[in-house]
Design an enzyme around this catalytic site. Structure first.
Site, PDB file in Angstrom:
ATOM      1  N   ASP A  92      -5.537   2.860   2.402  1.00 31.73           N
ATOM      2  CA  ASP A  92      -4.680   2.856   3.585  1.00 31.73           C
ATOM      3  C   ASP A  92      -4.055   4.228   3.850  1.00 31.73           C
ATOM      4  O   ASP A  92      -4.116   5.124   3.004  1.00 31.73           O
ATOM      5  CB  ASP A  92      -3.584   1.779   3.459  1.00 31.73           C
ATOM      6  CG  ASP A  92      -3.041   1.658   2.028  1.00 31.73           C
ATOM      7  OD1 ASP A  92      -3.201   2.612   1.253  1.00 31.73           O
ATOM      8  OD2 ASP A  92      -2.473   0.611   1.699  1.00 31.73           O
ATOM      9  N   ASP A 113       6.198  -8.305  -1.687  1.00 32.83           N
ATOM     10  CA  ASP A 113       5.967  -9.479  -0.835  1.00 32.83           C
ATOM     11  C   ASP A 113       4.538 -10.002  -0.981  1.00 32.83           C
ATOM     12  O   ASP A 113       4.083 -10.815  -0.190  1.00 32.83           O
ATOM     13  CB  ASP A 113       6.266  -9.134   0.636  1.00 32.83           C
ATOM     14  CG  ASP A 113       5.419  -7.981   1.157  1.00 32.83           C
ATOM     15  OD1 ASP A 113       4.549  -7.471   0.411  1.00 32.83           O
ATOM     16  OD2 ASP A 113       5.609  -7.581   2.326  1.00 32.83           O
ATOM     17  N   HIS A 155       1.762  -8.157  -0.746  1.00 32.72           N
ATOM     18  CA  HIS A 155       0.737  -7.475   0.046  1.00 32.72           C
ATOM     19  C   HIS A 155      -0.284  -6.762  -0.837  1.00 32.72           C
ATOM     20  O   HIS A 155       0.033  -6.273  -1.919  1.00 32.72           O
ATOM     21  CB  HIS A 155       1.336  -6.531   1.104  1.00 32.72           C
ATOM     22  CG  HIS A 155       2.019  -5.305   0.590  1.00 32.72           C
ATOM     23  ND1 HIS A 155       3.333  -5.002   0.886  1.00 32.72           N
ATOM     24  CD2 HIS A 155       1.583  -4.274  -0.167  1.00 32.72           C
ATOM     25  CE1 HIS A 155       3.659  -3.851   0.336  1.00 32.72           C
ATOM     26  NE2 HIS A 155       2.612  -3.397  -0.329  1.00 32.72           N
ATOM     27  N   GLU A 203       0.032  -7.277   5.010  1.00 33.39           N
ATOM     28  CA  GLU A 203       1.304  -7.957   4.808  1.00 33.39           C
ATOM     29  C   GLU A 203       1.106  -9.476   4.861  1.00 33.39           C
ATOM     30  O   GLU A 203       0.079  -9.950   5.363  1.00 33.39           O
ATOM     31  CB  GLU A 203       2.290  -7.523   5.901  1.00 33.39           C
ATOM     32  CG  GLU A 203       2.631  -6.038   5.883  1.00 33.39           C
ATOM     33  CD  GLU A 203       3.607  -5.656   4.763  1.00 33.39           C
ATOM     34  OE1 GLU A 203       3.699  -6.365   3.745  1.00 33.39           O
ATOM     35  OE2 GLU A 203       4.286  -4.628   4.931  1.00 33.39           O
TER      36      GLU A 203
HETATM   37  C1  F6R Z   1      -1.028   1.581  -1.578  1.00 34.43           C
HETATM   38  C2  F6R Z   1      -1.110   0.157  -1.360  1.00 34.43           C
HETATM   39  C3  F6R Z   1       0.033  -0.773  -1.591  1.00 34.43           C
HETATM   40  C4  F6R Z   1       0.712  -0.583  -2.939  1.00 34.43           C
HETATM   41  C5  F6R Z   1       1.902  -1.521  -3.050  1.00 34.43           C
HETATM   42  C6  F6R Z   1       2.657  -1.309  -4.348  1.00 34.43           C
HETATM   43  O1  F6R Z   1      -2.259   2.192  -1.279  1.00 34.43           O
HETATM   44  O2  F6R Z   1      -2.126  -0.245  -0.953  1.00 34.43           O
HETATM   45  O3  F6R Z   1      -0.434  -2.097  -1.510  1.00 34.43           O
HETATM   46  O4  F6R Z   1      -0.202  -0.835  -3.956  1.00 34.43           O
HETATM   47  O5  F6R Z   1       2.777  -1.311  -1.986  1.00 34.43           O
HETATM   48  O6  F6R Z   1       3.263  -0.062  -4.333  1.00 34.43           O
HETATM   49  P1  F6R Z   1       3.923   0.564  -5.632  1.00 34.43           P
HETATM   50  O7  F6R Z   1       2.793   0.836  -6.565  1.00 34.43           O
HETATM   51  O8  F6R Z   1       4.560   1.827  -5.180  1.00 34.43           O
HETATM   52  O9  F6R Z   1       4.864  -0.459  -6.147  1.00 34.43           O
END
Ligand code: F6R
Length: 261
Positions: A67, A136, A138, A143
């Site tokens: 992403d 959440d 995701h 989301e």
């Molecule tokens: C990032 C991504 C997100 C993260 C998620 C957890 O490329 O795809 O899904 O893996 O937001 O983020 P952290 O690792 O910062 O807790």
């Protein structure tokens, strides 16, 4: 799902790096799907160490990131492009043009998303997709409520994710509201998925992903349908799993040929 609970984040990250290194040693032209955020950083450091000290080469590897924020110049230190270059790409021997991220500055977002999907296909598909999970539930930036069959597209961040990611931007107001993200359908086409989650604030999301019903309300739960999904946890992130002891027993009694280490 193979749930592996290690003593701490460092051990789980080392195991994740070993799984990736094994794939690269078996297939020097592997296609890796990569993630950003805090979770994969120790794993990336371990890959860099393996490259420097053990000669693990990435020269024929192709990468696709999950992403990118919409409207952030790649040169912005908060862009995933900058993050990936700083934390991983500039330390490895990847070929020029071998690393791909969605183009958050694209004028025509739907066309750019379709081109990203086509590029993944043209590369032969993702062999191993590295993942984290949001508080959440995701996956990538899919989301809650995202279609389980979704493809790369524009998404709007939830308030919870904006709050979580404001730590990188200094304030919630500075976090872009839109992102381009691989869809859940895109992620599910990877031949193997390796998801990392650490810390007690991820325990609920991990429980819903692993033991909850498969539902768009917890996008991570779609991995229950993946044939080869490995979930690497520390004890805290595994803290709300009702079958925690069973996962530990399974791993402790695995025959040597089934172990990743
Ligand atoms: C990032 C991504 C997100 C993260 C998620 C957890 O490329 O795809 O899904 O893996 O937001 O983020 P952290 O690792 O910062 O807790």
């Amino acid at each position: 799902m193979e749930v592996i609970i290690k003593s701490d984040k460092a051990e789980a990250s080392k195991l994740g790096a070993k799984i990736i290194a094994r794939l690269i040693r078996e297939n020097a032209k592997a296609v890796l799907g990569l993630a950003t955020g805090s979770t994969p950083l120790p794993l990336y450091r371990e890959l860099v160490r393996m490259h420097r000290e053990e000669g693990l080469s990435f020269k024929d590897i192709t990468t696709f990131n999950l992403d990118e924020y919409v409207g952030l110049d790649p040169a912005n230190p908060c862009s995933f492009y900058s993050e990936m270059h700083k934390n991983l790409f500039c330390h490895l021997d990847l070929a020029k043009g071998a690393s791909h991220l969605p183009d958050g500055m694209a004028k025509d977002i739907p066309t750019s998303c379709a081109a990203y999907e086509a590029a993944i296909k043209a590369a032969g598909g993702v062999d191993l997709q590295l993942l984290g999970i949001g508080h959440d539930g995701h996956l990538a930036f899919n989301e809650p409520g995202s279609s389980l069959a979704s493809r790369t597209r524009l998404k709007t961040l939830s308030q919870k994710t904006i709050k979580a990611n404001s730590r990188f931007f200094g304030s919630e107001a500075k976090v872009p509201r839109h992102v381009m993200t691989m869809g859940l359908g895109t992620i599910m086409e990877a031949k193997q998925c390796v998801l990392l989650a650490f810390g007690k604030d991820k325990a609920e999301a991990v429980r819903d992903m692993v033991e909850g019903p498969v539902s768009a309300s917890c996008p991570g739960s779609v991995l229950q349908f993946h044939e080869q999904a490995i979930i690497l946890l520390d004890h805290e992130a595994a803290g709300k799993l009702t079958r925690k002891q069973y996962y530990l027993d399974v791993y402790a009694s695995k025959p040597a040929w089934q172990l990743w280490e």
